[in-house]
Design a protein around this motif. Structure first.
Motif, PDB file in Angstrom:
ATOM      1  N   GLN A   2       0.857  -1.177   0.000  1.00  0.00           N
ATOM      2  CA  GLN A   2       0.000   0.000   0.000  1.00  0.00           C
ATOM      3  C   GLN A   2       0.897   1.233   0.000  1.00  0.00           C
TER       4      GLN A   2
ATOM      5  N   GLY B  56      -2.617   3.456   8.252  1.00  0.00           N
ATOM      6  CA  GLY B  56      -3.885   3.715   7.582  1.00  0.00           C
ATOM      7  C   GLY B  56      -4.607   4.891   8.219  1.00  0.00           C
ATOM      8  N   SER B  57      -5.820   5.169   7.725  1.00  0.00           N
ATOM      9  CA  SER B  57      -6.638   6.224   8.298  1.00  0.00           C
ATOM     10  C   SER B  57      -7.199   5.763   9.632  1.00  0.00           C
TER      11      SER B  57
ATOM     12  N   ASP C 223     -10.245   5.371  10.572  1.00  0.00           N
ATOM     13  CA  ASP C 223     -11.304   4.381  10.345  1.00  0.00           C
ATOM     14  C   ASP C 223     -10.731   3.025   9.960  1.00  0.00           C
ATOM     15  N   GLU C 224      -9.716   3.028   9.071  1.00  0.00           N
ATOM     16  CA  GLU C 224      -9.100   1.766   8.645  1.00  0.00           C
ATOM     17  C   GLU C 224      -8.435   1.055   9.813  1.00  0.00           C
ATOM     18  N   ILE C 225      -7.778   1.815  10.679  1.00  0.00           N
ATOM     19  CA  ILE C 225      -7.090   1.214  11.823  1.00  0.00           C
ATOM     20  C   ILE C 225      -8.101   0.616  12.806  1.00  0.00           C
TER      21      ILE C 225
ATOM     22  N   TRP D 262     -11.178  -0.485  12.124  1.00  0.00           N
ATOM     23  CA  TRP D 262     -11.767  -1.690  11.531  1.00  0.00           C
ATOM     24  C   TRP D 262     -10.791  -2.856  11.573  1.00  0.00           C
ATOM     25  N   GLY D 263      -9.521  -2.577  11.291  1.00  0.00           N
ATOM     26  CA  GLY D 263      -8.514  -3.630  11.367  1.00  0.00           C
ATOM     27  C   GLY D 263      -8.334  -4.144  12.787  1.00  0.00           C
TER      28      GLY D 263
ATOM     29  N   GLU E   5     -10.772  -6.743  13.906  1.00  0.00           N
ATOM     30  CA  GLU E   5     -10.566  -8.078  13.353  1.00  0.00           C
ATOM     31  C   GLU E   5      -9.714  -8.965  14.263  1.00  0.00           C
TER      32      GLU E   5
ATOM     33  N   HIS F  13      -3.915  13.179  10.465  1.00  0.00           N
ATOM     34  CA  HIS F  13      -5.337  13.336  10.176  1.00  0.00           C
ATOM     35  C   HIS F  13      -5.910  14.359  11.161  1.00  0.00           C
TER      36      HIS F  13
END
Length: 309
Positions: A14, A105-106, A108-110, A112-113, A116, A132
């Motif tokens: 990425q 990541g952003s 939100d991405e962090i 969500w990850g 998991e 950000h």
């Protein structure tokens, strides 16, 4: 004596932002000195020198060596690569502590990850901040800690805040969840001021290459050594000795070097700071490898030969 200089290009899984530069391919040089290797890989946005400048100096030093007039490199990444190539490495590399996880990541991405992981969260993780909107990053930190209350976070601001911004951000943190914040500001006096006011522990990272005359202060808990930015192994060791003499933690950290450089940094971490987990969790962002899987030797077939004695 046989010496060779190669160039590599390794795609990243990425795009990664380094200050004002974004890269999707990591480029660098590998120096083979007889049977030993070193890596010269200035980090865009962080290193003082570009890859082109590092390559030019490396070639100048190698050609001077061939003519019997040795020159010592002056650029940090070239110093580090030459020192590693000329170093006597042990036949069997030591294994340091497992590196702590690096989350990219952003916000939100962090988040969500993080979900998991399904409650099997790591005890320590590192996050990049000052990239950000502050409200989003504060919310991200709070959400990670809500899901994993025992989490210890290392936050790396890469000198991205003013004194007032760092003051504001750090005042919203729960100190119990923060291991330290690396380089919250670009000036040492600002870092000292906000750390003293908020009580949040801090660490020095890239500032070590900019302000060599740093002195310890109560909230300073660690120094982060990135040899590609610092330069010679002797200079790195001097910083480490000073840190240990004043009771500071030492973390050996990568500049997204290839698998070869990362492996050498792991060995240095096991020698210089065996009690600390290194900051080397960068290899998972590479899609190819300069080392052969079966032997861990450099795969010279996939490199571009630039010079050979």
């Amino acid at each position: 004596m046989k010496v060779s200089l190669y160039r590599y290009r390794l795609p990243l899984s990425q795009p990664i932002q380094f200050h004002d530069q974004q890269i999707s391919v990591r480029e660098g040089l590998l120096l083979k000195w007889e049977s030993s290797w070193g890596e010269i890989a200035p980090l865009p946005g962080f290193s003082k020198e570009t890859l082109a400048e590092a390559e030019a100096e490396a070639l100048l030093c190698l050609k001077a060596l061939k003519m019997g007039r040795p020159l010592e490199p002056q650029l940090p990444s070239v110093q580090f690569g030459f020192d590693c190539a000329r170093r006597q490495w042990p036949a069997k590399m030591n294994a340091p502590h497992s590196p702590y996880i690096l989350l990219l990541g952003s916000p939100d991405e962090i988040i969500w990850g993080w979900r998991e992981w399904l409650y099997d969260y790591p005890a320590k993780a590192k996050l990049k901040v000052a990239r950000h909107p502050m409200r989003d990053e504060v919310a991200m930190v709070r959400e990670l800690c809500r899901m994993a209350p025992k989490l210890k976070l290392i936050l790396d601001a890469n000198c991205g805040w003013t004194r007032e911004e760092a003051w504001t951000f750090m005042s919203h943190l729960n100190a119990a969840n923060i291991e330290y914040i690396e380089d919250p500001c670009a000036r040492l006096e600002d870092i000292r001021a906000v750390a003293s006011h908020t009580g949040i522990p801090v660490a020095l990272d890239e500032l070590l290459s900019l302000e060599p005359r740093w002195e310890p202060f109560p909230q300073l808990k660690a120094i982060v050594i990135k040899p590609t930015l610092i330069g010679s192994l002797s200079r790195c060791k001097a910083l480490i000795d000073k840190a240990h003499a004043t009771g500071l933690k030492v973390i050996i950290s990568s500049c997204y070097e290839s698998q070869l450089g990362n492996r050498q940094l792991a060995q240095l971490a096991s020698e210089w700071a065996p009690e600390q987990a290194p900051g080397l969790d960068t290899l998972r962002y590479f899609t190819t490898n300069v080392l052969k899987a079966e032997t861990l030797h450099v795969d010279e077939q996939q490199l571009e030969l630039l010079w050979q004695s």
